[in-house]
Design a protein around this motif. Structure first.
Motif, PDB file in Angstrom:
ATOM      1  N   ASP A 125       0.830  -1.209   0.000  1.00  0.00           N
ATOM      2  CA  ASP A 125       0.000   0.000   0.000  1.00  0.00           C
ATOM      3  C   ASP A 125       0.862   1.256   0.000  1.00  0.00           C
ATOM      4  O   ASP A 125       0.595   2.208  -0.738  1.00  0.00           O
ATOM      5  N   LEU A 126       1.908   1.276   0.829  1.00  0.00           N
ATOM      6  CA  LEU A 126       2.787   2.440   0.883  1.00  0.00           C
ATOM      7  C   LEU A 126       3.547   2.615  -0.423  1.00  0.00           C
ATOM      8  O   LEU A 126       3.692   3.741  -0.918  1.00  0.00           O
ATOM      9  N   ARG A 170       6.815  17.229  -1.869  1.00  0.00           N
ATOM     10  CA  ARG A 170       7.459  16.328  -0.903  1.00  0.00           C
ATOM     11  C   ARG A 170       6.398  15.475  -0.228  1.00  0.00           C
ATOM     12  O   ARG A 170       5.400  15.986   0.266  1.00  0.00           O
ATOM     13  N   LEU A 171       6.649  14.179  -0.224  1.00  0.00           N
ATOM     14  CA  LEU A 171       5.800  13.240   0.499  1.00  0.00           C
ATOM     15  C   LEU A 171       6.664  12.572   1.556  1.00  0.00           C
ATOM     16  O   LEU A 171       7.642  11.904   1.230  1.00  0.00           O
ATOM     17  N   VAL A 172       6.301  12.767   2.816  1.00  0.00           N
ATOM     18  CA  VAL A 172       7.068  12.218   3.937  1.00  0.00           C
ATOM     19  C   VAL A 172       6.228  11.150   4.616  1.00  0.00           C
ATOM     20  O   VAL A 172       5.135  11.443   5.127  1.00  0.00           O
ATOM     21  N   VAL A 173       6.725   9.912   4.613  1.00  0.00           N
ATOM     22  CA  VAL A 173       6.066   8.794   5.282  1.00  0.00           C
ATOM     23  C   VAL A 173       6.775   8.560   6.608  1.00  0.00           C
ATOM     24  O   VAL A 173       7.966   8.242   6.615  1.00  0.00           O
ATOM     25  N   PRO A 174       6.096   8.748   7.747  1.00  0.00           N
ATOM     26  CA  PRO A 174       6.759   8.505   9.038  1.00  0.00           C
ATOM     27  C   PRO A 174       7.299   7.098   9.147  1.00  0.00           C
ATOM     28  O   PRO A 174       6.747   6.142   8.580  1.00  0.00           O
ATOM     29  N   LEU A 175       8.388   6.973   9.876  1.00  0.00           N
ATOM     30  CA  LEU A 175       9.070   5.686   9.978  1.00  0.00           C
ATOM     31  C   LEU A 175       8.148   4.634  10.591  1.00  0.00           C
ATOM     32  O   LEU A 175       8.167   3.472  10.190  1.00  0.00           O
ATOM     33  N   ALA A 176       7.328   5.029  11.580  1.00  0.00           N
ATOM     34  CA  ALA A 176       6.406   4.050  12.186  1.00  0.00           C
ATOM     35  C   ALA A 176       5.430   3.527  11.154  1.00  0.00           C
ATOM     36  O   ALA A 176       5.133   2.328  11.114  1.00  0.00           O
ATOM     37  N   ASN A 177       4.925   4.396  10.274  1.00  0.00           N
ATOM     38  CA  ASN A 177       3.995   3.956   9.244  1.00  0.00           C
ATOM     39  C   ASN A 177       4.680   3.048   8.248  1.00  0.00           C
ATOM     40  O   ASN A 177       4.106   2.072   7.748  1.00  0.00           O
ATOM     41  N   ARG A 187      -3.272  14.162  -2.170  1.00  0.00           N
ATOM     42  CA  ARG A 187      -3.503  14.437  -0.750  1.00  0.00           C
ATOM     43  C   ARG A 187      -4.319  13.316  -0.103  1.00  0.00           C
ATOM     44  O   ARG A 187      -4.053  12.917   1.035  1.00  0.00           O
ATOM     45  N   GLU A 188      -5.324  12.822  -0.811  1.00  0.00           N
ATOM     46  CA  GLU A 188      -6.132  11.739  -0.257  1.00  0.00           C
ATOM     47  C   GLU A 188      -5.289  10.489  -0.046  1.00  0.00           C
ATOM     48  O   GLU A 188      -5.409   9.817   0.990  1.00  0.00           O
ATOM     49  N   ARG A 189      -4.441  10.165  -0.998  1.00  0.00           N
ATOM     50  CA  ARG A 189      -3.584   8.991  -0.844  1.00  0.00           C
ATOM     51  C   ARG A 189      -2.617   9.168   0.333  1.00  0.00           C
ATOM     52  O   ARG A 189      -2.351   8.225   1.089  1.00  0.00           O
ATOM     53  N   GLY A 235      -1.164   7.996   6.433  1.00  0.00           N
ATOM     54  CA  GLY A 235      -0.630   8.819   7.517  1.00  0.00           C
ATOM     55  C   GLY A 235       0.594   9.606   7.122  1.00  0.00           C
ATOM     56  O   GLY A 235       1.421   9.940   7.988  1.00  0.00           O
ATOM     57  N   ALA A 236       0.744   9.914   5.846  1.00  0.00           N
ATOM     58  CA  ALA A 236       1.909  10.661   5.363  1.00  0.00           C
ATOM     59  C   ALA A 236       1.583  12.152   5.265  1.00  0.00           C
ATOM     60  O   ALA A 236       0.417  12.558   5.333  1.00  0.00           O
TER      61      ALA A 236
END
Length: 318
Positions: free
Chosen positions: A222-223, A305-312, A282-284, A289-290
Motif C-alpha cells: 500500500d505504501l 514532498r511526500l514524507v512517510v513517518p518511519l512508524a507507518n 492528498r487523499e492517498r 498517515g503521510a
C-alpha cells in the motif's frame, strides 16, 4: 453565556435601583447636571462591562468560526482548544468530535474509492495486455507473413503499416504499465520509479534526474503504491503544465521516515487552484498517515514532498 450576561445586568440595575431608593441620589425634573452625570456614568459602566464580558466570552466562538471557514479535510490542522465556559466549551468539543467523525468517514470512503479505482485500473491493464496486445501481436505476425509474399511495391506499404501497428502496440503496453505497473509488484519501488522516469517524454527538452536510495526500510504494497502514484502524478503535471527544462526525483531515507521529492524548474504553482490530481495525491497521503507538502521551489518551479513517518513505513508491510 445567557446567565452571565443576565446576572451582570441584574447586578448593575439592582445597584442603580438601590442608590435611587436608599441613597441621597434623586432624579429631578428638569434633570440637573449632577444627576445626568451619575446616570451617564452608570450607563457607561454597564455598557463597558457587557462589552468586555461578550468579547471575553465570544472569543472562543470567533476562533471556532475562523477554523470552520478555513477547514479542509485534506489538510488536517490542530483542533481548536475547548476554551470558554459552559455551552461554549461544549460546542467546541462537539465540533471537534464531529470533525473527527467527518475525517474518519472521508478516509473510509476515499480508501474504498481508491481501492475500486486501482482494481479497475488493474482490470483494464490486464485486458489491454492480454486481449488488445495479443490481437495486435497476431496482426503484426500476419502482416509480416503477407509482406514476405507480396510484390515489392506492396511490400513497402505493408512494412509501413507494420511499423504503425508496432508503434500502437508499444503505446498500449506503455498505457497498461502506467495503469498497473507490474514492475512495482515484481521488482519493488526503486525499479518502478526508475522505469517511470525512463518513460517521461523528452521531446519537449525536459531532462529528468533521479536519486534513489536502496537502504530503505521495508515498505508494504500500500505504501509503495502511494509513493509510486504521487511520483507519477507529479511527473505528469510537470510534463503537461510546468514548462520545465529539468525535473529531479529523489527517494531517500530520512531520520523520521521515507521522503519522496519531485522538484522542477518550471513556472510554479502561480496561485492556481488545486485540481483533481493534486487532491488525489492528498487523499492517498492521508490514507497512509503521510504528509504531502506542495510548495514553490527555492529557485522557482514546484517542490512536491511526500514524507512517510518511519512508524507507518515499518507497519506498512503486508
Amino acid at each position: 453565556m445567557f446567565w452571565r450576561i443576565f446576572l451582570l445586568n441584574a447586578a448593575v440595575l439592582t445597584l442603580a435601583t438601590a442608590l435611587l431608593l436608599l441613597g441621597p441620589v434623586t432624579v429631578s425634573t428638569p434633570v440637573v447636571l449632577a444627576e445626568a452625570l451619575i446616570l451617564s456614568a452608570g450607563l457607561a459602566i454597564m455598557l463597558i462591562a457587557n462589552a468586555a464580558l461578550l468579547r471575553l466570552g465570544l472569543s472562543p466562538l470567533q476562533r471556532l468560526a475562523r477554523t470552520m471557514a478555513t477547514l479542509d479535510l485534506l489538510r488536517p490542522a490542530p483542533r481548536p482548544a475547548a476554551a470558554g465556559h459552559g455551552e461554549i466549551a461544549e460546542l467546541i468539543t462537539t465540533f471537534n468530535s464531529m470533525l473527527d467523525r467527518l475525517e474518519a468517514e472521508r478516509a473510509t470512503s476515499s480508501a474504498r474509492a481508491l481501492s475500486a479505482q486501482e482494481g479497475e485500473r488493474r482490470r483494464i491493464a490486464q485486458e489491454l495486455h492480454d486481449e488488445v496486445g495479443q490481437t495486435l501481436t497476431a496482426v503484426l505476425l500476419e502482416l509480416k507473413r503477407v509482406a514476405d509474399q507480396a510484390p515489392e511495391g506492396i511490400r513497402m506499404e505493408l512494412l509501413q503499416v507494420q511499423e504503425t501497428t508496432r508503434g500502437s502496440l508499444d503505446e498500449i503496453r506503455r498505457i497498461a504499465r502506467r495503469l498497473r505497473p507490474g514492475v512495482l509488484d515484481e521488482l519493488g519501488l526503486a525499479s518502478a520509479l526508475r522505469s517511470l522516469v525512463n518513460e517521461v517524454p523528452s521531446h519537449g527538452g525536459l531532462t529528468v534526474g533521479r536519486r534513489l536510495q536502496t537502504d530503505l526500510p521495508e515498505l508494504g504494497k500500500d505504501l509503495e503504491l502511494v509513493l509510486y502514484r504521487v511520483a507519477q502524478e507529479s511527473l505528469t503535471n510537470t510534463v503537461r503544465h510546468a514548462r520545465a527544462s529539468h525535473v529531479e526525483l529523489t527517494l531517500r531515507r530520512i531520520h523520521d521516515g521515507v521522503e519522496l521529492r519531485i522538484r522542477d524548474d518550471g513556472r510554479g504553482l502561480q496561485g492556481a487552484p488545486e485540481g483533481a490530481g493534486i487532491r488525489g495525491m492528498r487523499e492517498r497521503a492521508l490514507l497512509i498517515g503521510a504528509q504531502l507538502h506542495l510548495e514553490p521551489g527555492p529557485g522557482g518551479g514546484t517542490d512536491v514532498r511526500l514524507v512517510v513517518p518511519l512508524a507507518n513505513a515499518a507497519n506498512g508491510s503486508d
